[in-house]
Design an enzyme around this catalytic site. Structure first.
Site, PDB file in Angstrom:
ATOM      1  N   LYS A  99       0.843  -1.201   0.000  1.00  0.00           N
ATOM      2  CA  LYS A  99       0.000   0.000   0.000  1.00  0.00           C
ATOM      3  C   LYS A  99       0.873   1.243   0.000  1.00  0.00           C
ATOM      4  CE  LYS A  99      -2.460   1.573   3.717  1.00  0.00           C
ATOM      5  NZ  LYS A  99      -2.402   3.036   3.886  1.00  0.00           N
TER       6      LYS A  99
ATOM      7  N   ASP B 179      -3.418   4.207  -2.152  1.00  0.00           N
ATOM      8  CA  ASP B 179      -4.433   4.660  -1.179  1.00  0.00           C
ATOM      9  C   ASP B 179      -4.424   6.185  -1.077  1.00  0.00           C
ATOM     10  OD1 ASP B 179      -6.337   4.691   0.819  1.00  0.00           O
ATOM     11  OD2 ASP B 179      -4.916   4.166   2.416  1.00  0.00           O
TER      12      ASP B 179
ATOM     13  N   LYS C 234      -7.398   7.949  -1.588  1.00  0.00           N
ATOM     14  CA  LYS C 234      -8.768   8.309  -1.162  1.00  0.00           C
ATOM     15  C   LYS C 234      -9.333   9.483  -1.947  1.00  0.00           C
ATOM     16  CE  LYS C 234      -8.156   6.589   3.571  1.00  0.00           C
ATOM     17  NZ  LYS C 234      -6.704   6.282   3.554  1.00  0.00           N
TER      18      LYS C 234
ATOM     19  N   ASP D 181     -13.882  13.958  -5.117  1.00  0.00           N
ATOM     20  CA  ASP D 181     -13.975  15.194  -5.901  1.00  0.00           C
ATOM     21  C   ASP D 181     -15.181  15.051  -6.818  1.00  0.00           C
ATOM     22  OD1 ASP D 181     -13.236  17.621  -7.271  1.00  0.00           O
ATOM     23  OD2 ASP D 181     -11.152  17.242  -6.701  1.00  0.00           O
TER      24      ASP D 181
ATOM     25  N   PRO E 235     -17.262  13.992 -10.106  1.00  0.00           N
ATOM     26  CA  PRO E 235     -17.082  12.741 -10.851  1.00  0.00           C
ATOM     27  C   PRO E 235     -16.044  12.823 -11.974  1.00  0.00           C
ATOM     28  CG  PRO E 235     -19.408  13.100 -10.402  1.00  0.00           C
ATOM     29  CD  PRO E 235     -18.702  14.341  -9.928  1.00  0.00           C
TER      30      PRO E 235
ATOM     31  N   THR F 208     -11.961   5.704  10.530  1.00  0.00           N
ATOM     32  CA  THR F 208     -12.054   5.193  11.908  1.00  0.00           C
ATOM     33  C   THR F 208     -11.558   6.212  12.929  1.00  0.00           C
ATOM     34  OG1 THR F 208      -9.970   4.069  11.528  1.00  0.00           O
ATOM     35  CG2 THR F 208     -11.965   2.736  11.402  1.00  0.00           C
TER      36      THR F 208
ATOM     37  N   ARG G 256       2.960  -1.517  10.864  1.00  0.00           N
ATOM     38  CA  ARG G 256       4.019  -1.676  11.867  1.00  0.00           C
ATOM     39  C   ARG G 256       4.354  -3.102  12.258  1.00  0.00           C
ATOM     40  NH1 ARG G 256       1.284   3.110  15.122  1.00  0.00           N
ATOM     41  NH2 ARG G 256      -0.426   2.191  13.942  1.00  0.00           N
TER      42      ARG G 256
HETATM   43  O1  C5P Z   1       0.902   0.147  11.310  1.00  0.00           O
HETATM   44  P1  C5P Z   1      -0.513  -0.290  11.137  1.00  0.00           P
HETATM   45  O2  C5P Z   1      -0.649  -1.779  10.891  1.00  0.00           O
HETATM   46  O3  C5P Z   1      -1.423   0.219  12.222  1.00  0.00           O
HETATM   47  O4  C5P Z   1      -0.931   0.417   9.772  1.00  0.00           O
HETATM   48  C1  C5P Z   1      -2.229   0.350   9.286  1.00  0.00           C
HETATM   49  C2  C5P Z   1      -2.321   1.069   7.962  1.00  0.00           C
HETATM   50  O5  C5P Z   1      -3.696   1.144   7.607  1.00  0.00           O
HETATM   51  C3  C5P Z   1      -1.801   2.502   7.975  1.00  0.00           C
HETATM   52  O6  C5P Z   1      -1.323   2.793   6.653  1.00  0.00           O
HETATM   53  C4  C5P Z   1      -3.036   3.306   8.281  1.00  0.00           C
HETATM   54  O7  C5P Z   1      -2.980   4.610   7.762  1.00  0.00           O
HETATM   55  C5  C5P Z   1      -4.100   2.500   7.537  1.00  0.00           C
HETATM   56  N1  C5P Z   1      -5.446   2.685   8.071  1.00  0.00           N
HETATM   57  C6  C5P Z   1      -5.787   2.422   9.384  1.00  0.00           C
HETATM   58  N2  C5P Z   1      -7.065   2.607   9.808  1.00  0.00           N
HETATM   59  C7  C5P Z   1      -7.977   3.048   8.958  1.00  0.00           C
HETATM   60  C8  C5P Z   1      -7.667   3.301   7.631  1.00  0.00           C
HETATM   61  C9  C5P Z   1      -6.364   3.109   7.218  1.00  0.00           C
HETATM   62  O8  C5P Z   1      -4.951   2.011  10.167  1.00  0.00           O
HETATM   63  N3  C5P Z   1      -9.203   3.176   9.362  1.00  0.00           N
END
Ligand code: C5P
Length: 234
Positions: free
Chosen positions: A32, A59, A61, A64, A66, A123, A214
């Site tokens: 990603k 990613d 997102k 805007d 269409p 989230t 991570r």
């Molecule tokens: O390091 P970690 O496993 O928490 O990374 C999760 C990835 O998913 C990051 O790139 C974060 O920006 C993305 N993400 C998230 N929660 C969301 C949407 C995207 O953790 N609701």
């Protein structure tokens, strides 16, 4: 089995991203690229990551009008990405334009169409915050509403939190792909994620893809960490 692990390349620069991608590519399904890496490294980073042989999930997102989203999606298809995101609150016409552009541009290039994924409610937002910007109801209701809008508009996948997977599986057609972040190997290593599942729990709940950052890139041995997560799924 298709490898459902998508590694989030949340590293500051192209060199680190390419090094990480080369190291873990054999153990994962996709990478990603988010707005930080894309903005700092430029579109070339997509080619460099694709060169590892893995799929790329762009990613950015898009949200805007269409016409603009359709052109942005076409540009992403031109970069040879396999997945990309749009905000479902952009509405039906925008979602249809995104999907149509993905289909038509990839057909013209003789490539498989990328999966256009809808983002519902970030989230990071809670019910108070969505109410503040004029959305009635709670977060769960808004996620459900946007998921239905996206599905009706022909969107074939959604990004969702681990704890939304089971509910979305109840209300969406089974072919809709669900991509979830918030994956942790155990409950003791959450970082800043408040709602987490293990990779196996998320897949059992109905996830199609897992976005993992991570737990892989910050591990002492990222390749081994990815292999262990993959092994935990079989
Ligand atoms: O390091 P970690 O496993 O928490 O990374 C999760 C990835 O998913 C990051 O790139 C974060 O920006 C993305 N993400 C998230 N929660 C969301 C949407 C995207 O953790 N609701």
């Amino acid at each position: 089995m298709r490898n459902p692990i998508i590694v989030a390349l949340d590293v500051p620069g192209a060199d680190q991203a390419v090094r990480l991608a080369r190291e873990v590519a054999p153990a994962v399904g996709a990478f990603k690229i988010g707005s930080e890496l894309f903005t700092s490294a430029g579109p070339d980073i997509v080619k460099k990551i694709r060169a590892t042989g893995a799929a790329v999930f762009l990613d950015l997102k898009f949200h805007d009008i269409p016409n603009t989203v359709a052109k942005a999606v076409a540009a992403a298809v031109g970069l040879d990405v396999q997945m990309l995101t749009v905000h479902t609150c952009g509405g039906t016409a925008m979602l249809q334009a995104a999907e149509k552009s993905a289909q038509e541009t990839s057909a013209a290039l003789g490539r498989p169409a990328p999966l256009v994924l809808g983002v519902t409610v970030l989230t990071s937002l809670d019910t108070n915050e969505i109410n503040e910007v004029g959305v009635a109801g709670n977060v769960g209701q808004q996620v459900e509403r946007l998921a239905r809008v996206a599905s009706a508009a022909g969107i074939r996948g959604l990004v969702c939190s681990p704890l939304e997977i089971a509910d979305l599986r109840q209300l969406l057609p089974p072919e809709i792909e669900l991509i979830t972040p918030g994956i942790r190997p155990g409950k003791d290593s959450r970082d800043d994620q408040k709602r987490t599942l293990t990779a196996r729990e998320a897949m059992s709940a109905g996830a199609t893809w897992l976005v993992i950052g991570r737990p892989i890139y910050a591990a002492a041995d990222p390749r081994k960490a990815a292999e262990e997560i993959l092994a935990s799924l079989s």
